[in-house]
Enzyme design. Structure first.
Site, PDB file in Angstrom:
ATOM      1  N   ASP A   1      -9.892   9.974  -0.359  1.00 33.60           N
ATOM      2  CA  ASP A   1     -10.544  11.239  -0.002  1.00 33.60           C
ATOM      3  C   ASP A   1     -10.129  12.283  -1.027  1.00 33.60           C
ATOM      4  O   ASP A   1      -9.111  12.141  -1.694  1.00 33.60           O
ATOM      5  CB  ASP A   1     -10.281  11.692   1.449  1.00 33.60           C
ATOM      6  CG  ASP A   1      -8.852  11.597   1.922  1.00 33.60           C
ATOM      7  OD1 ASP A   1      -7.939  11.606   1.074  1.00 33.60           O
ATOM      8  OD2 ASP A   1      -8.632  11.540   3.148  1.00 33.60           O
TER       9      ASP A   1
ATOM     10  N   HIS B   1      -5.258   9.568  -1.679  1.00 35.35           N
ATOM     11  CA  HIS B   1      -5.446  10.882  -1.035  1.00 35.35           C
ATOM     12  C   HIS B   1      -5.311  11.930  -2.140  1.00 35.35           C
ATOM     13  O   HIS B   1      -4.240  12.458  -2.396  1.00 35.35           O
ATOM     14  CB  HIS B   1      -4.415  11.086   0.082  1.00 35.35           C
ATOM     15  CG  HIS B   1      -4.595  10.116   1.197  1.00 35.35           C
ATOM     16  ND1 HIS B   1      -5.757  10.085   1.963  1.00 35.35           N
ATOM     17  CD2 HIS B   1      -3.804   9.130   1.680  1.00 35.35           C
ATOM     18  CE1 HIS B   1      -5.646   9.122   2.862  1.00 35.35           C
ATOM     19  NE2 HIS B   1      -4.477   8.531   2.710  1.00 35.35           N
TER      20      HIS B   1
ATOM     21  N   ASN C   1       0.841  -1.200   0.000  1.00 31.67           N
ATOM     22  CA  ASN C   1       0.000   0.000   0.000  1.00 31.67           C
ATOM     23  C   ASN C   1       0.881   1.256   0.000  1.00 31.67           C
ATOM     24  O   ASN C   1       1.865   1.326   0.729  1.00 31.67           O
ATOM     25  CB  ASN C   1      -0.848  -0.030   1.288  1.00 31.67           C
ATOM     26  CG  ASN C   1      -1.966   0.977   1.320  1.00 31.67           C
ATOM     27  OD1 ASN C   1      -2.742   1.081   0.362  1.00 31.67           O
ATOM     28  ND2 ASN C   1      -2.096   1.726   2.411  1.00 31.67           N
TER      29      ASN C   1
ATOM     30  N   GLU D   1      -7.623   4.351   0.616  1.00 28.65           N
ATOM     31  CA  GLU D   1      -7.758   5.486   1.556  1.00 28.65           C
ATOM     32  C   GLU D   1      -8.289   6.714   0.828  1.00 28.65           C
ATOM     33  O   GLU D   1      -7.730   7.805   0.917  1.00 28.65           O
ATOM     34  CB  GLU D   1      -6.390   5.808   2.195  1.00 28.65           C
ATOM     35  CG  GLU D   1      -5.729   4.612   2.850  1.00 28.65           C
ATOM     36  CD  GLU D   1      -4.424   4.925   3.571  1.00 28.65           C
ATOM     37  OE1 GLU D   1      -4.125   6.111   3.831  1.00 28.65           O
ATOM     38  OE2 GLU D   1      -3.695   3.974   3.880  1.00 28.65           O
TER      39      GLU D   1
HETATM   40  C1  XIL Z   1      -3.693   8.447   9.551  1.00 29.19           C
HETATM   41  C2  XIL Z   1      -4.946   8.531  10.404  1.00 29.19           C
HETATM   42  O1  XIL Z   1      -6.028   8.867   9.583  1.00 29.19           O
HETATM   43  C3  XIL Z   1      -4.764   9.565  11.494  1.00 29.19           C
HETATM   44  O2  XIL Z   1      -5.865   9.540  12.383  1.00 29.19           O
HETATM   45  C4  XIL Z   1      -3.469   9.303  12.271  1.00 29.19           C
HETATM   46  O3  XIL Z   1      -3.259  10.322  13.199  1.00 29.19           O
HETATM   47  C5  XIL Z   1      -2.296   9.190  11.328  1.00 29.19           C
HETATM   48  O4  XIL Z   1      -2.557   8.190  10.340  1.00 29.19           O
HETATM   49  N1  XIL Z   1      -1.544   6.887   5.196  1.00 29.19           N
HETATM   50  C6  XIL Z   1      -1.916   5.760   5.913  1.00 29.19           C
HETATM   51  C7  XIL Z   1      -2.848   5.910   7.047  1.00 29.19           C
HETATM   52  O5  XIL Z   1      -1.581   4.626   5.519  1.00 29.19           O
HETATM   53  O6  XIL Z   1      -2.623   4.949   8.052  1.00 29.19           O
HETATM   54  C8  XIL Z   1      -2.813   7.301   7.637  1.00 29.19           C
HETATM   55  O7  XIL Z   1      -3.834   7.396   8.623  1.00 29.19           O
HETATM   56  C9  XIL Z   1      -2.988   8.339   6.552  1.00 29.19           C
HETATM   57  C10 XIL Z   1      -1.875   8.237   5.543  1.00 29.19           C
END
Ligand code: XIL
Length: 328
Positions: free
Chosen positions: A235, A204, A169, A233
């Site tokens: 957004d 992201h 990932n 993930e």
């Molecule tokens: C983030 C969480 O959303 C937050 O709450 C935490 O403080 C930090 O981690 N990449 C990832 C996730 O693989 O695990 C991260 O999540 C965001 C970036």
């Protein structure tokens, strides 16, 4: 939402103890898969040597079990949110043997407790460097185990979680230079017979990126290696990637339309390539709680998800459902 995409891929969401409390209705209505936003990370599960704090993870796993949802396990080997004691022993740096034993113990505990509900694991997260000319990111794993640590992590996961799907990932998978490095890493591992089932594109993104061609090329490039693709993930920030300004008090109608357009384009592309994509997971439930309120600018409000702060559906929600050709 999960239902409207059922012939294409499952729809998931990242949840935490507070969203399970405050957004339960939305979670149960829209998601067919869950990821623990933090609760399965080593830092939360065993912050100190010998500690074992699975209660937040249990809560999320139980919600998934109760509603027949699968879980994506997140994440086993990562340079962040892993406690310092993993990497030290008697006041010095841990030996490779000690670190591997700790990983084996951690993987085994996670499998014993959640193996019934976790169908996929992010085995290694964010191992590739963003720095030009540097391949793997410097980390205690790299320092102690050497560059084979990724291979060792996947082999260990296969032994301990034989039935789970195993993913690499990362973020910025659509950035050309980073994508080349990830491709080099994964194609090399596959050639060696390392058991990797898929790649997670974190996703992201933002209201200006990515366009459909860039996303499609990325998916097809990794699919050609025989890898399953999941968006792990997702957004869509209202700010450009490099923008650190804090000017917005609320999203304007124009921004909400741009966001809906970006989500529509993303989902149309995912649907068109759904033979390669098995899950799409949002990194949160609604705009009242998103990690982007503190990243990359601490305290800057963001509105990256499909549901507003009051949990009402945003224009982006309707755009996503439309991309599936379905009714909300
Ligand atoms: C983030 C969480 O959303 C937050 O709450 C935490 O403080 C930090 O981690 N990449 C990832 C996730 O693989 O695990 C991260 O999540 C965001 C970036």
């Amino acid at each position: 939402m999960n239902g409207v995409f059922s012939e294409h891929f499952t729809i998931g969401g990242a949840v935490n103890s507070s969203t399970v409390l405050g957004s339960r209705e939305l979670i149960v209505k829209h998601f067919g898969s869950l990821t623990a936003e933090n609760e399965m990370k080593p830092m939360v599960i065993h912050p100190r040597m010998g500690s074992w704090i699975p209660y937040g993870a249990d809560e999320i796993a139980n919600l998934a079990r109760e509603h027949g949802m699968g879980m994506r396990g997140h994440t086993l080997v990562w340079h962040q949110q892993t406690p310092g004691w993993f990497f030290s022993s008697m006041g010095a740096q841990a030996s490779p043997e000690v670190l591997l034993e700790r990983l084996e113990d951690h993987f085994t505990r996670m499998q014993d407790r959640y193996g019934d509900v976790v169908y996929a694991w992010d085995v290694v997260n964010e191992a590739i460097s963003d720095a030009p000319g540097e391949f793997l990111r410097p980390s205690p794993y790299l320092e102690i185990l050497g560059e084979d640590y990724i291979e060792e992590a996947f082999r260990l996961a296969k032994r301990i979680m034989p039935d789970a799907k195993l993913y690499y990932n990362d973020y910025s998978v659509l950035d050309p230079a980073k994508q080349d490095k990830i491709y080099t890493l994964l194609s090399g591992l596959l050639e060696k017979g390392v058991p990797i089932d898929g790649i997670g594109f974190q996703g992201h993104w933002n209201i200006y990126f990515p366009d459909s061609r860039t996303l499609e090329r990325g998916i097809q490039r990794f699919a050609a290696l025989g890898l399953d693709v999941q968006i792990t993930e997702l957004d869509v920030s209202v700010y450009r990637h490099e923008d650190r300004a804090t000017r917005l008090k609320e999203p304007t109608p124009e921004i909400l339309e741009l966001q809906a357009d970006r989500y529509r384009e993303i989902f149309q592309t995912l649907v068109n390539n759904s033979q390669y994509v098995s899950n799409v997971t949002f990194w949160g439930v609604a705009d009242d709680k998103t990690w982007l309120d503190n990243f990359p600018v601490s305290g800057r409000k963001n509105w990256p998800l499909l549901f507003a702060e009051d949990h009402s559906p945003k224009p982006a929600y309707y755009a996503v459902v439309e991309a599936a050709g379905g009714n909300p």
